[in-house]
Motif scaffolding. Structure first.
Motif, PDB file in Angstrom:
ATOM      1  N   ASP A  43     -12.647   3.616   5.209  1.00 30.21           N
ATOM      2  CA  ASP A  43     -12.774   4.715   6.157  1.00 30.21           C
ATOM      3  C   ASP A  43     -13.211   5.922   5.341  1.00 30.21           C
ATOM      4  OD1 ASP A  43     -12.530   6.753   7.977  1.00 30.21           O
ATOM      5  OD2 ASP A  43     -10.491   6.264   8.576  1.00 30.21           O
ATOM      6  N   HIS A  44     -14.454   6.365   5.537  1.00 26.33           N
ATOM      7  CA  HIS A  44     -15.022   7.434   4.725  1.00 26.33           C
ATOM      8  C   HIS A  44     -14.612   8.831   5.178  1.00 26.33           C
ATOM      9  CE1 HIS A  44     -17.533   4.664   2.469  1.00 26.33           C
ATOM     10  NE2 HIS A  44     -17.851   4.089   3.623  1.00 26.33           N
ATOM     11  N   ARG A  45     -13.850   8.917   6.266  1.00 30.20           N
ATOM     12  CA  ARG A  45     -13.390  10.231   6.714  1.00 30.20           C
ATOM     13  C   ARG A  45     -12.312  10.731   5.761  1.00 30.20           C
ATOM     14  NH1 ARG A  45     -11.407   8.835  12.476  1.00 30.20           N
ATOM     15  NH2 ARG A  45     -10.835   7.001  11.300  1.00 30.20           N
ATOM     16  N   LYS A  46     -12.447  11.933   5.316  1.00 33.87           N
ATOM     17  CA  LYS A  46     -11.472  12.528   4.390  1.00 33.87           C
ATOM     18  C   LYS A  46     -10.245  12.997   5.177  1.00 33.87           C
ATOM     19  CE  LYS A  46     -14.421  12.161   1.055  1.00 33.87           C
ATOM     20  NZ  LYS A  46     -14.456  10.984   0.250  1.00 33.87           N
ATOM     21  N   ALA A  47      -9.109  13.006   4.506  1.00 31.09           N
ATOM     22  CA  ALA A  47      -7.891  13.516   5.129  1.00 31.09           C
ATOM     23  C   ALA A  47      -8.064  15.000   5.385  1.00 31.09           C
ATOM     24  CB  ALA A  47      -6.691  13.256   4.223  1.00 31.09           C
ATOM     25  N   SER A  48      -7.409  15.522   6.414  1.00 32.79           N
ATOM     26  CA  SER A  48      -7.546  16.942   6.732  1.00 32.79           C
ATOM     27  C   SER A  48      -6.995  17.770   5.579  1.00 32.79           C
ATOM     28  CB  SER A  48      -6.798  17.280   8.015  1.00 32.79           C
ATOM     29  OG  SER A  48      -5.430  16.973   7.878  1.00 32.79           O
ATOM     30  N   GLY A  49      -7.668  18.859   5.274  1.00 32.89           N
ATOM     31  CA  GLY A  49      -7.253  19.730   4.199  1.00 32.89           C
ATOM     32  C   GLY A  49      -7.912  19.404   2.880  1.00 32.89           C
ATOM     33  N   GLN A  50      -8.689  18.326   2.813  1.00 27.08           N
ATOM     34  CA  GLN A  50      -9.381  17.986   1.586  1.00 27.08           C
ATOM     35  C   GLN A  50     -10.844  18.366   1.716  1.00 27.08           C
ATOM     36  OE1 GLN A  50      -8.865  13.866   0.672  1.00 27.08           O
ATOM     37  NE2 GLN A  50      -6.776  14.136  -0.055  1.00 27.08           N
ATOM     38  N   GLY A  51     -11.472  18.695   0.564  1.00 24.04           N
ATOM     39  CA  GLY A  51     -12.853  19.143   0.520  1.00 24.04           C
ATOM     40  C   GLY A  51     -13.769  18.142   0.964  1.00 24.04           C
ATOM     41  N   GLY A  55     -10.841   9.708  -2.370  1.00 27.31           N
ATOM     42  CA  GLY A  55     -10.452  10.416  -1.153  1.00 27.31           C
ATOM     43  C   GLY A  55     -10.663   9.611   0.108  1.00 27.31           C
ATOM     44  N   ASP A  56     -11.491   8.562   0.044  1.00 26.31           N
ATOM     45  CA  ASP A  56     -11.649   7.675   1.201  1.00 26.31           C
ATOM     46  C   ASP A  56     -10.351   6.911   1.423  1.00 26.31           C
ATOM     47  OD1 ASP A  56     -14.296   8.410   1.513  1.00 26.31           O
ATOM     48  OD2 ASP A  56     -15.094   6.611   0.534  1.00 26.31           O
ATOM     49  N   HIS A  57     -10.230   6.308   2.579  1.00 27.38           N
ATOM     50  CA  HIS A  57      -9.072   5.472   2.873  1.00 27.38           C
ATOM     51  C   HIS A  57      -9.502   4.020   2.974  1.00 27.38           C
ATOM     52  CE1 HIS A  57      -7.387   9.377   4.104  1.00 27.38           C
ATOM     53  NE2 HIS A  57      -6.304   8.854   3.570  1.00 27.38           N
ATOM     54  N   LEU A  58      -8.654   3.138   2.494  1.00 30.24           N
ATOM     55  CA  LEU A  58      -8.877   1.708   2.578  1.00 30.24           C
ATOM     56  C   LEU A  58      -7.925   1.174   3.632  1.00 30.24           C
ATOM     57  CD1 LEU A  58     -10.375  -0.720   1.326  1.00 30.24           C
ATOM     58  CD2 LEU A  58      -8.437  -0.968  -0.221  1.00 30.24           C
ATOM     59  N   HIS A 102      -2.524  -1.700   7.161  1.00 27.77           N
ATOM     60  CA  HIS A 102      -1.984  -0.981   6.010  1.00 27.77           C
ATOM     61  C   HIS A 102      -3.084  -0.051   5.515  1.00 27.77           C
ATOM     62  CE1 HIS A 102       0.694  -0.379   2.636  1.00 27.77           C
ATOM     63  NE2 HIS A 102      -0.302  -0.610   1.795  1.00 27.77           N
ATOM     64  N   VAL A 103      -2.795   1.253   5.464  1.00 29.62           N
ATOM     65  CA  VAL A 103      -3.793   2.242   5.071  1.00 29.62           C
ATOM     66  C   VAL A 103      -3.354   2.900   3.763  1.00 29.62           C
ATOM     67  CG1 VAL A 103      -5.024   4.345   5.742  1.00 29.62           C
ATOM     68  CG2 VAL A 103      -4.358   2.671   7.485  1.00 29.62           C
ATOM     69  N   VAL A 104      -4.251   2.920   2.785  1.00 28.57           N
ATOM     70  CA  VAL A 104      -3.983   3.557   1.499  1.00 28.57           C
ATOM     71  C   VAL A 104      -5.137   4.494   1.161  1.00 28.57           C
ATOM     72  CG1 VAL A 104      -2.536   1.689   0.606  1.00 28.57           C
ATOM     73  CG2 VAL A 104      -4.995   1.586   0.251  1.00 28.57           C
ATOM     74  N   GLU A 105      -4.862   5.479   0.312  1.00 31.29           N
ATOM     75  CA  GLU A 105      -5.899   6.418  -0.121  1.00 31.29           C
ATOM     76  C   GLU A 105      -6.480   5.953  -1.449  1.00 31.29           C
ATOM     77  OE1 GLU A 105      -6.488  11.069  -1.491  1.00 31.29           O
ATOM     78  OE2 GLU A 105      -4.504  10.372  -0.874  1.00 31.29           O
ATOM     79  N   ILE A 106      -7.793   6.006  -1.570  1.00 29.17           N
ATOM     80  CA  ILE A 106      -8.450   5.660  -2.821  1.00 29.17           C
ATOM     81  C   ILE A 106      -8.385   6.891  -3.726  1.00 29.17           C
ATOM     82  CG2 ILE A 106     -10.633   5.016  -3.912  1.00 29.17           C
ATOM     83  CD1 ILE A 106     -11.256   3.475  -1.277  1.00 29.17           C
ATOM     84  N   VAL A 107      -7.705   6.751  -4.865  1.00 36.24           N
ATOM     85  CA  VAL A 107      -7.555   7.878  -5.784  1.00 36.24           C
ATOM     86  C   VAL A 107      -8.492   7.765  -6.989  1.00 36.24           C
ATOM     87  CG1 VAL A 107      -5.211   8.426  -5.069  1.00 36.24           C
ATOM     88  CG2 VAL A 107      -5.562   6.822  -6.934  1.00 36.24           C
ATOM     89  N   GLU A 108      -9.059   6.566  -7.209  1.00 33.75           N
ATOM     90  CA  GLU A 108     -10.014   6.396  -8.304  1.00 33.75           C
ATOM     91  C   GLU A 108     -10.848   5.145  -8.039  1.00 33.75           C
ATOM     92  OE1 GLU A 108     -10.054   5.994 -13.190  1.00 33.75           O
ATOM     93  OE2 GLU A 108      -8.151   5.923 -12.114  1.00 33.75           O
TER      94      GLU A 108
END
Length: 66
Positions: free
Chosen positions: A58-66, A6-9, A21-27
């Motif tokens: 970036d340890h901030r979670k996307a809005s709407g995620q737990g 859920g973090d972003h890279l 370039h921003v991507v979401e860490i899914v695993e």
């Protein structure tokens, strides 16, 4: 570098004027939050990345995620 699902890279552009370039860490595939990471870009494409020194988590979670 430590990350969680859920973090972003953020990979900083290497050339002046190039956007980050921003991507979401899914695993997290490494032990204890270490790389490599399975990531997903905004278009839904997934890949495995071992980020270099031009990257930050970036340890901030996307809005709407737990």
């Amino acid at each position: 570098m430590h990350a969680s699902k859920g973090d972003h890279l953020v990979v900083h552009g290497r050339v002046v004027g190039t956007k980050d370039h921003v991507v979401e860490i899914v695993e997290v595939l490494g032990p204890n939050g270490n790389p490599p990471y399975r990531v997903r870009d905004g278009k839904g494409h997934e890949t495995i990345m071992s980020p270099g020194p031009d990257s930050v988590v970036d340890h901030r979670k996307a809005s709407g995620q737990g």
